[in-house]
Structure formats: structure tokens, C-alpha cells
Design an enzyme around this catalytic site. Structure first.
Site, PDB file in Angstrom:
ATOM      1  NE  ARG A  57       2.783 -18.902 -20.422  1.00  0.00           N
ATOM      2  CZ  ARG A  57       2.802 -20.369 -21.085  1.00  0.00           C
ATOM      3  NH1 ARG A  57       3.500 -20.534 -22.167  1.00  0.00           N
ATOM      4  NH2 ARG A  57       2.589 -21.172 -20.353  1.00  0.00           N
ATOM      5  CE1 TYR A 109      13.647   4.081 -15.007  1.00  0.00           C
ATOM      6  CE2 TYR A 109      13.617   1.940 -16.205  1.00  0.00           C
ATOM      7  CZ  TYR A 109      13.051   2.742 -15.110  1.00  0.00           C
ATOM      8  OH  TYR A 109      12.250   2.352 -14.099  1.00  0.00           O
ATOM      9  CG  ASP A 182      14.272   2.847 -24.570  1.00  0.00           C
ATOM     10  OD1 ASP A 182      13.195   3.219 -24.788  1.00  0.00           O
ATOM     11  OD2 ASP A 182      14.397   2.479 -23.198  1.00  0.00           O
ATOM     12  CE  LYS A 207       7.880   5.596 -18.175  1.00  0.00           C
ATOM     13  NZ  LYS A 207       8.439   4.546 -18.183  1.00  0.00           N
TER      14      LYS A 207
HETATM   15  C1  LIG Z   1      13.459   5.183 -21.302  1.00  0.00           C
HETATM   16  C2  LIG Z   1      12.797   3.971 -20.756  1.00  0.00           C
HETATM   17  N1  LIG Z   1      12.974   2.711 -21.095  1.00  0.00           N
HETATM   18  C3  LIG Z   1      12.350   1.791 -20.444  1.00  0.00           C
HETATM   19  C4  LIG Z   1      11.831   2.146 -19.151  1.00  0.00           C
HETATM   20  C5  LIG Z   1      11.104   0.863 -18.625  1.00  0.00           C
HETATM   21  O1  LIG Z   1       9.718   0.618 -18.829  1.00  0.00           O
HETATM   22  P1  LIG Z   1       8.636  -0.031 -17.819  1.00  0.00           P
HETATM   23  O2  LIG Z   1       8.785   0.906 -16.482  1.00  0.00           O
HETATM   24  O3  LIG Z   1       7.534   0.137 -18.531  1.00  0.00           O
HETATM   25  O4  LIG Z   1       9.217  -1.245 -17.371  1.00  0.00           O
HETATM   26  C6  LIG Z   1      11.442   3.169 -18.989  1.00  0.00           C
HETATM   27  C7  LIG Z   1      10.663   3.430 -17.648  1.00  0.00           C
HETATM   28  O5  LIG Z   1      10.791   4.503 -16.845  1.00  0.00           O
HETATM   29  C8  LIG Z   1      12.040   4.465 -19.551  1.00  0.00           C
HETATM   30  O6  LIG Z   1      12.095   5.423 -19.011  1.00  0.00           O
END
Ligand SMILES: Cc1ncc(COP(=O)(O)O)c(C=O)c1O
Length: 395
Positions: A57, A109, A182, A207
Site C-alpha cells: 500500500r 465528468y 483534469d 482512458k
Molecule cells: C474526464 C474524466 N475524469 C475522470 C474520470 C473518472 O475516472 P475513472 O473512471 O478512472 O475513475 C473520467 C471517467 O470517465 C473522465 O472521463
């Protein structure tokens, strides 16, 4: 991490960085790929004197190699790798305290919004969602004396708004707030928010970086040592780490990130241009099209426009459903950034958790479809979208 970072990745081009940054052959056997250290614990020669790791961890060699690679591709001093994108988001939120205000761009998101609204708002942290594509004065006006963080995506999900990272970083810093970006949609290949003034970059590794729709992961990249120490402690104390096998798969994925991104954006551009001229589509949103409202900002801060295209079909929900069900190369699925093309319906899928009034105000309507353009043959993708649209909209 430092022992892996023996190359000066800052001098390399993106594709060299993807293949080499942060990783080194295994010092015992010379294995060119970092082994999967599938272990939870490490034998210690004396009590409290571990060789280099004590418990996975807290640290694991495969994860550490991944973190070196992630830092390299984002041009960051530090990277921390998490079990999901949202686990990375959550670690940042855990830096906030009751009474803090977090300014969030309105088009985020759905899961990020859900984490803020449904979990952390109950802990006394105030999240405010605003359109941050406006002027410097509008953004200044949205900042409060207790604003601790400004949280943005660019391009945003799913409407692909492009926000001026450098300007927002300036405004945030003048107010003593930190900017988190992000960077999932742009990928580290096409946008470097840290160089534009952001304090922390966040990625859903699920992604583009993972790129093969087979793992869930997340990361934070940053330059600030003190902030890194705090975030690392949060991860160690709260435990949102990813498994060694996933770290290995990510290391493998990153090798081809630069060439995959070139293919994604080449195809996305062709798809966007082709759909623009079709009467079946009311609107095509792609930051690389000169008619995109923030095209100039996109050109200024991105070195490529990535592979996401959002479209509005000239039809109702039933026709949109028929369109998505008739696609043969694209798959109807959530997520994005994999080699295979996906079509997502934000209103009922990824953004179903956005409050309906906000969804309507943003324009996440029944006829909006978000396309993650993969690396297949561009003409096959265009033909697929054309046949599905013609079939769905024929009277
Ligand atoms: C722009 C964006 N940020 C964060 C996330 C969250 O990531 P995760 O699904 O890996 O937890 C996503 C997921 O679709 C996303 O499209």
C-alpha cells in the site's frame, strides 16, 4: 522514484519519452520490462529496517516505475498512481477542510460531480459549479475569499469546451487558490497544464493512457514537493492504490501513447469534418474545427486536439437510440480513449447523475452523442456513422 529517472526526459520528443521515461532495465536480470512485483509485503532483515519497501500500500516497484513513467510523460516532478481516476480526484478533495470553497467548471465528468455533490458536500466543503469558459473578470468574480481549489477539465466532458488554463491559473493564484486540471481528454501528449501554471494535473488512466479498455486507474502529477508529500500520505493512509499487474499494463500502454494519440486525432479530425457536412447532424463539436467557440485558446494551449467529438443528431431520443444501436464499428459504451471507437449517450449514461436542470442548462440533451474516435481506418468510421445516421433518420 529518482533512481529510475536517470534519463533527462526533458530533452526528448514525446514518443521517446513514452518509451523510455522513468523506466530502467531490471537491475538483477536485465529484464527490459519492469517485472510485475505481485507482492503485498517485503521480508525485512531486521525489525523496522526494510530493504526498500515494507508494504505494497505504501510502495511497490512496479507502481514506482509507473509513477516515473507518468511523471515523465506529463513533464512533472512527481506522479502518484491510484486505483481509479476518481480515487485520484478524492485524494485531492481530502486536502480540503470544512468551510473551504471549491470552484468547479460546470461541465465536468458526471462521476466527478457526483463525488463532490453527493459525498464531499456532506463534509462541509462547498462545491460551486460555474461556466469557466468566460472572461477573466467573470472568473475573478466567481472566486471567494475561502476558495481553496479551482477544479477544471479542458476539453470538458462531454461538451468539449476549452478553458484558458493559463488565465484561470493566474486568477486562482492571485486569490491564493490552487488550480487542478483534469487532463484526461487532451492526454499528456497534447496538453501540459503544469507548464501553463496548474498546480496539479489529474488523469483517469482508464482512458487514453491505458488505451485498451482493460484497466481502471488514475493519477496525479505535480511539481510541488510539499503537496506531493501530503497527497502521498493520503494515499498511504486511505489506501487507493492500483494493483501491480495493472501498473505493468499501464507501463506497456504508455509505450505507444504518442503514436496512438496521433492516430486518434487524425481520425477524429476526419470524422468531425465529414459529419459537419451531413444534414443528419445539427452540430459537430470538436476543438480542432475553426468554428469551435474556443478554437483560438485550443490552438494556443494544445499541441493537438485529441480524439473526442460530440455531435447532436437531428432527431429525437428514439432516433438517437436507433442510431447508436445501428453502429457496427463503433460500440455503444461508456468510457473513452481506447483503441476501439465508442459512442456514448451522456444524458442517460456518463452524465445521468448531473442534476436534470443543470444538464438542460448545459445542453446535455437527448440528441447529444459523444464519440470516442478510435484508431481504426477513418473511412470505415465515417461510413459507419453515415449508415447508422441514415438508417435512424429515414422516415
Ligand atoms: C474526464 C474524466 N475524469 C475522470 C474520470 C473518472 O475516472 P475513472 O473512471 O478512472 O475513475 C473520467 C471517467 O470517465 C473522465 O472521463
Amino acid at each position: 522514484m529518482s533512481e529510475h529517472n536517470h534519463h533527462d526526459a526533458t530533452l526528448w520528443g514525446a514518443s521517446t519519452t513514452c518509451v523510455h521515461a522513468g523506466v530502467a532495465p531490471d537491475p538483477v536480470h536485465g529484464a527490459i520490462m519492469t517485472p510485475i512485483f505481485q507482492t503485498s509485503t517485503y521480508v525485512q532483515p531486521a525489525p523496522g529496517q526494510p530493504i526498500s519497501y515494507d508494504y505494497s500500500r505504501g510502495g511497490n516497484p512496479t507502481r514506482e516505475a509507473l509513477e516515473g513513467s507518468l511523471a515523465g510523460i506529463e513533464g512533472a516532478k512527481h506522479a502518484i498512481s491510484f486505483g481509479s481516476g476518481l480515487a485520484a480526484v478524492q485524494a485531492v478533495v481530502q486536502l480540503a477542510r470544512p468551510g473551504d470553497h471549491v470552484l468547479v467548471c460546470d461541465d465536468v465528468y458526471g462521476g466527478t460531480g457526483r463525488l463532490f455533490r453527493r459525498l464531499y458536500a456532506d463534509y462541509g466543503i462547498e462545491f460551486e459549479f460555474k461556466d469557466l469558459a468566460g472572461t477573466q473578470d467573470e472568473i475573478k468574480a466567481a472566486i471567494k475569499p475561502n476558495t481553496r481549489f479551482v477544479w477544471i477539465e479542458s476539453p470538458t466532458n462531454p461538451l468539449l469546451k476549452v478553458l484558458d488554463i493559463e488565465m484561470i491559473a493566474d486568477v486562482a493564484h492571485q486569490a491564493g487558490a490552487k488550480l487542478i486540471v483534469d487532463n484526461t481528454f487532451a492526454s499528456p501528449i497534447f496538453q501540459s497544464p503544469l507548464k501553463l501554471g496548474a498546480d496539479i494535473v489529474m488523469h483517469s488512466l482508464t482512458k487514453y493512457i491505458g488505451g485498451h479498455s482493460d484497466i481502471i486507474g488514475g493519477a496525479l502529477m505535480l511539481n510541488d514537493d510539499e503537496l506531493e508529500e501530503k497527497l502521498r500520505f493520503i494515499q498511504f493512509a486511505a489506501g487507493a492504490v492500483n494493483a501491480p499487474l495493472d501498473c505493468f499494463l499501464l507501463l506497456r500502454s504508455i509505450k505507444t501513447l504518442a503514436i496512438r494519440m496521433e492516430a486518434h486525432q487524425r481520425n477524429a479530425f476526419k470524422v468531425a469534418e465529414a459529419l459537419q457536412s451531413m444534414e443528419q447532424f445539427n452540430e459537430v463539436i470538436y476543438p480542432g474545427l475553426s468554428k469551435h467557440p474556443q478554437y483560438d485558446i485550443a490552438k494556443k494551449q494544445m499541441s493537438g486536439f485529441s480524439g473526442m467529438v460530440s455531435v447532436r443528431l437531428n432527431g429525437d431520443f428514439q432516433q438517437v437510440t436507433r442510431f447508436m444501436q445501428s453502429l457496427k464499428v463503433f460500440s455503444l459504451a461508456e468510457s473513452l480513449g481506447g483503441v476501439e471507437s465508442l459512442a456514448n449517450h451522456p444524458e442517460t449514461m456518463t452524465h445521468a447523475s448531473v442534476p436534470p436542470a443543470l444538464r438542460e442548462q448545459l445542453g446535455i440533451s437527448a440528441n447529444l452523442v459523444r464519440l470516442s474516435v478510435g484508431i481504426e481506418n477513418a473511412q470505415d468510421l465515417i461510413d459507419d456513422l453515415k449508415q447508422a445516421a441514415s438508417f435512424a433518420l429515414k422516415s
